[in-house]
Design a protein around this motif. Structure first.
Motif, short mmCIF file in Angstrom:
data_model
loop_
_atom_site.label_atom_id
_atom_site.label_comp_id
_atom_site.label_asym_id
_atom_site.label_seq_id
_atom_site.Cartn_x
_atom_site.Cartn_y
_atom_site.Cartn_z
N UNK A 2 -5.30 2.23 -68.73
CA UNK A 2 -5.96 1.92 -70.12
C UNK A 2 -6.12 3.37 -70.96
N UNK A 3 -5.89 3.61 -72.22
CA UNK A 3 -5.87 4.62 -72.87
C UNK A 3 -7.05 4.21 -74.15
N UNK A 4 -8.26 4.97 -74.45
CA UNK A 4 -8.98 4.69 -75.24
C UNK A 4 -9.07 5.75 -76.40
N UNK A 42 -6.38 4.39 -86.75
CA UNK A 42 -5.68 3.25 -86.15
C UNK A 42 -4.16 3.59 -85.96
N UNK A 43 -3.65 4.42 -86.88
CA UNK A 43 -2.09 4.68 -86.83
C UNK A 43 -1.95 5.58 -85.71
N UNK A 44 -2.76 6.75 -85.68
CA UNK A 44 -2.74 7.60 -84.41
C UNK A 44 -2.83 6.66 -82.99
N UNK A 45 -3.70 5.82 -83.03
CA UNK A 45 -3.95 4.85 -82.05
C UNK A 45 -2.73 4.11 -81.57
N UNK A 46 -2.14 3.63 -82.67
CA UNK A 46 -0.66 2.86 -82.54
C UNK A 46 0.55 3.75 -81.93
N UNK A 49 -0.39 4.85 -78.35
CA UNK A 49 -0.84 3.78 -77.23
C UNK A 49 -1.85 3.90 -76.92
N UNK A 50 -3.04 4.01 -77.85
CA UNK A 50 -4.46 4.00 -77.49
C UNK A 50 -5.05 2.74 -78.13
N UNK A 51 -5.98 2.18 -77.42
CA UNK A 51 -6.66 0.83 -77.63
C UNK A 51 -7.89 1.89 -78.44
N UNK A 52 -8.14 1.31 -80.01
CA UNK A 52 -9.23 2.04 -80.57
C UNK A 52 -10.63 1.25 -80.10
N UNK A 53 -11.73 2.25 -79.98
CA UNK A 53 -12.89 1.68 -79.94
C UNK A 53 -13.88 2.05 -81.03
N UNK A 54 -14.43 1.07 -81.74
CA UNK A 54 -15.30 1.45 -82.67
C UNK A 54 -16.32 0.50 -83.15
#
Length: 126
Positions: A2-4, A42-46, A49-54
């Motif tokens: 998992x990458x957050x 969000x685009x950086x996460x996409x 391949x990061x799950x965004x935590x907010x």
């Protein structure tokens, strides 16, 4: 694995706690996204391949209008201390890790409303 990606509203101190759990995490500020708009985070996460935590539920949930995304974890309470954030995020991460599925959070929205109170939904629905 998992990458957050922790949004600015989530304490960067959780990066090391997540690492202790075997989860790779970075804070938005650590990757040059400090003060950037939600869409850019969000685009950086996409793209990476990061799950965004907010804790910014409204703005990030509306960004789930893509066919495939790594996932989104939302803290529904604002103003939490880093320890309170950890108390809410930790059980979710443990649940995901227990699944042994690296793609468990793909197209999932996890909404955390309190300690041990969270819901996982698939967005978009298949």
């Amino acid at each position: 694995m998992i990458r957050l990606l922790l949004d600015e509203h989530v304490s960067p101190s959780l990066v090391s706690k997540l690492g202790d759990k075997g989860t790779f995490a970075v804070a938005a500020a650590h990757v040059g996204l400090s003060g950037e708009p939600d869409e850019q985070i969000w685009n950086y996460g996409l793209e990476n391949d990061f799950v965004v935590v907010t804790s910014n539920a409204r703005d990030f949930i509306r960004l789930l209008n893509v066919e495939v995304h790594p996932g989104l974890i939302v803290l529904r309470e604002s103003g939490l201390t880093r320890d309170e954030q950890w108390d809410r995020i930790r059980p979710v991460i443990e649940h995901v890790l227990e699944s042994s599925d690296d793609n468990f959070l793909v197209n999932k929205l996890v909404e955390i409303s309190d300690v041990d109170e969270w819901e996982i939904r698939e967005i978009p629905k298949r």
